[in-house]
Scaffold this motif. Structure first.
Motif, short mmCIF file in Angstrom:
data_model
loop_
_atom_site.label_atom_id
_atom_site.label_comp_id
_atom_site.label_asym_id
_atom_site.label_seq_id
_atom_site.Cartn_x
_atom_site.Cartn_y
_atom_site.Cartn_z
N CYS B 6 1.68 -1.02 0.01
CA CYS B 6 -0.13 -0.62 0.14
C CYS B 6 1.06 1.33 0.37
CB CYS B 6 -1.37 0.26 1.38
SG CYS B 6 -2.06 1.42 1.25
N CYS B 9 -0.12 3.50 2.70
CA CYS B 9 0.91 3.02 4.81
C CYS B 9 2.22 3.05 4.55
CB CYS B 9 -0.28 1.45 4.42
SG CYS B 9 -1.86 1.75 5.30
N HIS B 60 -6.56 -0.13 -0.25
CA HIS B 60 -6.88 -0.90 1.16
C HIS B 60 -8.34 -0.95 1.89
CE1 HIS B 60 -2.70 -1.28 3.72
NE2 HIS B 60 -4.08 -2.44 3.92
N CYS B 64 -6.37 1.31 5.28
CA CYS B 64 -6.49 2.97 5.54
C CYS B 64 -7.47 3.29 4.93
CB CYS B 64 -4.95 3.47 4.95
SG CYS B 64 -4.85 3.17 3.59
ZN LIG Z 1 -2.99 1.47 3.22
#
Ligand SMILES: [Zn+2]
Lengths: 997, 99
Positions: B6, B9, B60, B64
């Protein structure tokens, strides 16, 4: 029973006899035996009947590749499992095993008539034999095929065992614990890397367990094995997993391992899982899976007693079992000679070694002669005899005439056709295979994962190669994972160089048209079948495979694929690599459903979402139904009531006085921010700018394709805050869709989205007495008609608890939806129940909710719509903000197809016979007299008995339905064709007078 | 199970945390009403179906919550790279594209 066990020999525990049964007869084996080795020790070769021809079959191999010796095993009540390979099932005290695929008995089997009728069962028999007459298919052929097909009987009781699963990470995963795998694990382990060494067998060691000739670093093979395993077991960074099969190799070095934990124990510890599925992520993988010996293809190569030479050697050296007293060996490869030598040294009279090669290594020949074994080089085997066990073999010189043929009496025939590297896991990764013409086999070319092959998997046979390659692979894998170590070197003595040649069918002087030379033993596919398939036009191995079913059995052709390929390639007259190899798929060997399911069974199979009021409904004896992941109260039967009676009572009570309904599962999204109204303008069809705080509106959400996705009432709490409700099943989808647009298409908007579905309990009270019920309990909200009309929202308190109160209705009656923080849900529900007694308050479930809303023509998205209905189709055109320049799906509504008048449109249906309730999903036709297949113009979407109207009602989608008001349509059913009149969708109180009653 | 990185993140997580979101870099027309039927049809329904490199959207969803883009090889299933929404599709050298 005859005793073929050599006292003190092998790795079995001669001091620990184990009794089990085979077809009811008690068999005594030893601790460390497989069922196969114990049966052979007792002289039993006949263990089953083949799949198609019901031919007597024995034990072909000594490993997981076994295609023949499939047994039902019975570990006790409800622990019955079919199709276990006798070669891998460990004997336990009291184990029951039974042979399969025969009637009435293994020795006398009626189905063996198929063997005589074999002409019917050649390649593609499923497609040819049963094609005519067509009417026979459903009633005659299919039941017969289904009745006789399949091996073994599946268990019928629930599996009493538990299964576990575990995640793990490691630096180096080594699959296979033969010499290559051990050397790899030692090298990686000594470097400090975290190592997993897994092997499907009960004991680590692989081919070393069957090996008695060679020595390693001055130690016997077994002494070196013990020292190595001890060293590995002493390393904290190494995990050893015997009885563990690497079943599948997935992306990014994710490997599934199935560990067998209790099957081999006579009594398992309480609570121990039967199997454990490891899901392991390895930085580096070393594949050291070895190779599988190929059978030879000749007439009668499937009789009990005909087995792989390497298997005979394993039974002798590892289990101390002679597979016969007078075996013959037939081979194209040096390795089979070693089995003959070991047997001869154990006192077995080996009748002859028949080698198809004219030139055989002189040292082998010399050894054979010194052991008194006759050698026939340049000879072939053309047939065998023996009804339930091989009794003789016919051999002749390849270049000689039939008159030179000789018949050898024997009780076992050991065959060796060379070796096939085990590349199944490598193939799972889509690793490229390369045809090696000299070895006549596929070998790994390019690895796509962080993996390496070592030993026989690379086509490098022999102990020295395996150890060297293994050590190098282990060291390199550890280095790539960030650990450095030094290599190891191994001194090997006593090893015999192994070579051979590769054949298709063995040469013969007999009629090949009647030969039963098996390629795939489990699916009963012969060489002739494969050649026939090619003659009939199948040129690709994938097609040949499906037509003949070769390689399609549970063993995935571990012993048959290369023989099948070589024969097909010869028949097609194209090189093997152009014919291709079939695809290997996980799992490597058959794996229990239990292992895959792991903990996810019973209550843990799926999530069951429950509302805060669910426990109350359960105590009241509610009947539940699943709605997406939720379980919802379906109806609340009183003693003696069936569903129909309960629903009728609930409907009546709600329309007459007061009903209460748990609507907590409604999806809820809090939309907040200065641009919240603009965001809703862009998402929903309706206009939102002018909606005043304190008011609500029914919103329709489309996909960009213009079709209805969801609906729900949306309340405006303040200029920058909306309380959005969605369908129960659509909540997550709608939030995801909103996030998608907000993040990627409208990032300019200042809006925040929060799921509040589980934060609010929602209690819907409906009926003429609903206001009377809540009025005394509500604080801070003026409930008068003027201040709080239909479609209002306000915040205040109810029974002392904060609430968001909606005035709305999904029944057509005056209604309120009381949102309270979830933790107060049950208390407020009980308070309302208590206060409502004076009005005869009646809890109702989802069925009554459905009936009441259908009477009003309120749609349920997903039931009355199916992803192909526009707002106009569903009669919701009024919900479109015509002045808005854009919203999701708006542009699609003006596409030509969306404007057609013959689109399916939602209408009401009233059956001619008011007592008839239509079946939901029933198809609708205009002309009931037309020929079948009729033109279907729509279907029934909702259908109920309406208490209020004392008749049935239904909703349906019908082509051009809006233009058919008053017309009669027809619903053909098995019991006759029903007639119904097309009406509007509102059946009850079309003037909406009751909303404020 | 794939591991997916991701970009918000900056963390690599198992596939189960993510949801697939279709082909990437398809912008909704700023004024859909000005598109022809054919343009709108293409926007709605016409997608590439490459054998090999594919730019696609992922979310995601159990992390997140952000949508991002990825380059993935549809033959090997492997992720070549991931990048934040709004960033241009990265130019891949032939070698990177060939996995
Ligand atoms: Zn994420």
């Amino acid at each position: 029973m005859a005793d073929f066990r050599i006292p003190g020999a092998g790795r079995v525990n001669h001091g620990k006899p184990v009794q089990f049964t085979f077809n009811g007869k008690t068999i005594t084996g030893l601790e460390g035996d497989t069922v196969a080795s114990a049966l052979l020790a007792n002289g039993v070769h006949l263990v089953g009947r083949s799949f198609k021809y019901h031919r007597p079959r024995g034990i072909l191999s000594a490993g997981s590749e076994e295609p023949n010796a499939l047994l039902g095993v019975d570990h006790g009540p409800a622990r019955v499992e079919p199709n276990n390979r006798a070669t891998v099932v460990e004997v336990t005290q009291g184990l029951k095993t039974i042979s399969q695929n025969h009637w009435p008995s293994l020795e006398r089997d009626i189905g063996a008539i198929n063997d005589v009728l074999y002409m019917l069962f050649t390649a593609g028999f499923y497609y040819k034999t049963f094609m005519w007459p067509k009417s026979f298919w459903n009633k005659v052929y299919e039941p017969i095929i289904r009745g006789t097909a399949g091996l073994g009987k599946p268990p019928v009781e629930p599996d009493p065992d538990t299964y576990s699963s575990r995640f793990a990470h490691c630096d180096v995963l080594v699959v296979g614990s033969g010499p290559a795998g051990l050397a790899a694990a030692l090298a990686a382990g000594r470097s400090g890397a975290k190592v997993f060494l897994v092997d499907e067998q009960t004991e680590l060691g692989g081919s070393l367990l069957s090996e008695t000739d060679a020595s390693i670093n001055g130690m016997s093979g077994w002494a070196w094995l013990k020292a190595s395993v001890d060293e590995l077991a002493g390393m904290d960074n190494v995990t050893l997993l015997p009885r563990t099969t690497a079943i599948g190799y997935y992306h990014q070095n994710f490997v599934g391992l199935c560990q067998r934990i209790t099957d081999h124990l006579s009594s398992a510890p309480q609570g121990a899982p039967r199997e454990r599925m490891w899901k392991i992520r390895a930085k580096q993988v070393v594949l050291a899976q070895g190779a599988i010996e190929k059978p030879l293809v000749f007439d009668g190569n499937d009789r009990p007693g005909v087995m792989l030479a390497s298997a005979a050697r394993t039974y002798l050296n590892r289990y101390g079992v002679k597979v016969g007293n007078s075996p013959v060996v037939v081979t194209s490869h040096d390795s089979a000679w070693l089995a003959a030598f070991d047997l001869a040294r154990a006192g077995v009279k080996v009748q002859a070694i028949i080698d198809v090669r004219k030139a055989v290594p002189t040292d082998l020949k010399a050894t054979a002669e010194s052991l008194g074994i006759e050698v026939l080089a340049g000879w072939t085997v053309t047939g065998t005899k023996g009804r339930l066990r091989v009794s003789s073999v016919r051999a002749k010189p390849i270049d000689g005439g039939s008159e030179q043929a000789r018949e050898f009496a024997c009780d076992a025939l050991l065959m060796g056709g060379g070796w096939t590297p085990s590349l199944h896991l490598f193939s799972h990764t889509q690793g490229k295979l390369e045809w090696r013409e000299d070895a006549q086999t596929f070998l790994p070319a390019k690895h796509v994962e962080s993996s390496r092959c070592a030993g026989a998997g690379n086509g490098e046979f022999g102990l020295a190669n395996a150890l060297q390659q293994g050590a190098a692979a282990g060291q390199a894998a550890a280095a790539d994972a960030g650990f450095s170590g030094s290599g190891a070197s191994y001194e090997i003595a006593g090893e015999i160089a192994l070579g051979g040649t590769t054949l298709r069918e063995l040469p013969t002087d007999r009629n090949t048209a009647t030969a039963k030379a098996f390629v795939d033993f489990q699916n009963d596919v012969t060489a002739k079948d494969i050649r026939l398939a090619v003659r009939e036009g199948f040129k690709s191995i994938e097609h040949v495979k499906r037509y003949t079913t070769t390689g399609m059995a549970t063993d995935q052709g571990k012993t048959s694929n290369i023989n099948g390929l070589l024969i097909a390639s010869d028949a097609v007259q194209r090189p093997a690599p152009q014919v291709g190899l079939t695809t290997f798929r996980p799992p490597y060997t058959p794996t229990t459903f239990g292992a895959f399911a792991g903990y996810n069974r019973g209550r843990l199979f799926d999530v069951t979402r429950k509302t805060p009021i669910d426990s109350w409904a359960e105590e009241q004896g509610a009947v539940f139904e699943p709605v997406s992941l939720w379980r919802r109260a379906w109806y609340f039967p009183k003693p003696g009531e069936d569903m129909h009676a309960a629903v009728a009572r609930e409907c009546k009570a709600t329309r007459d006085s007061l009903g209460i309904f748990d609507a907590s599962t409604l999806g809820k999204i809090e939309i907040v921010g200065p641009d919240a109204a603009e965001f809703l303008n862009r998402m929903y069809t309706n206009p939102w700018t002018k909606l005043q705080p304190g008011r609500t509106r029914y919103g329709v959400l489309l996909g960009e394709d213009g079709f209805i996705r969801d609906d729900g009432v949306i309340g405006r709490l303040s200029t920058d805050r909306f309380h959005v409700t969605t369908t129960t099943g659509g909540a997550a989808r709608v939030l995801n869709m909103m996030e998608d647009y907000l993040q990627t298409e409208f990032p300019d908007l200042k809006v925040w989205l929060t799921s509040t579905t589980e934060q609010w309990a929602v209690i819907a009270v409906n009926g003429p007495n609903s206001r009377n019920l809540i009025a005394p309990l509500v604080e801070g909200i003026d409930l008068s008609e003027e201040a709080f009309p239909h479609m209002s929202i306000a915040e205040g308190k109810i029974a002392g608890v904060p609430t968001r109160l909606f005035r709305m209705s999904f029944t057509g009656e005056r209604g309120y939806e009381i949102n309270v923080p979830a933790r107060y849900g049950r208390a407020i529900w009980e308070k309302l129940m208590a206060e409502g007694q004076r009005y005869g308050i009646t809890p109702y479930g989802t069925e009554t909710m459905h009936v009441l809303r259908a009477e009003k023509g309120y749609i349920i998205v997903g039931q009355d719509t199916d992803g192909t209905l526009t707002p106009d189709d569903a009669g919701l055109g009024w919900a479109i903000g015509k002045a808005k320049p854009d919203f999701v799906g708006k542009r699609s509504l003006s596409r030509p197809d969306m404007l057609k008048t013959d689109r399916k449109q939602l209408v009401g249906l009233l059956t001619e016979d008011p007592k008839t309730v239509l079946e939901e999903g029933a198809q609708i036709v205009l002309d009931p007299n037309q020929a079948v297949p009729m033109k279907m113009v729509g279907h029934v979407t909702s259908s109920y008995w309406s208490v209020a109207l004392n008749r049935s009602i239904a909703l349906a989608v019908i082509e051009g339905g809006n233009g058919r008001m008053g017309e009669t349509v027809h619903i053909p059913m098995p019991s006759g064709t029903l007639r119904a009149k097309v009406t509007g969708t509102v059946f009850y109180d079309p003037e909406n007078t009751r909303l404020s009653a | 199970m794939l591991l997916i990185h991701c970009p918000y993140c900056d963390a690599t997580r198992p596939e189960v945390e993510f949801a697939y979101g279709g082909q990437a870099h398809i912008a909704r027309p700023l004024d859909p009403s000005s598109t022809t039927d054919e343009q709108w049809r293409d926007h709605l329904y016409i997608r590439v179906n490459p054998r090999g490199i594919h730019a696609e959207r992922w979310r995601h969803i159990h992390g997140c919550g952000r949508f991002f883009n990825a380059i993935r090889d549809t033959v090997s299933d492997k992720f070549v790279t991931t990048y934040k929404a709004g960033e241009p599709r990265p130019e891949l050298t032939e070698k990177e594209g060939a996995r």
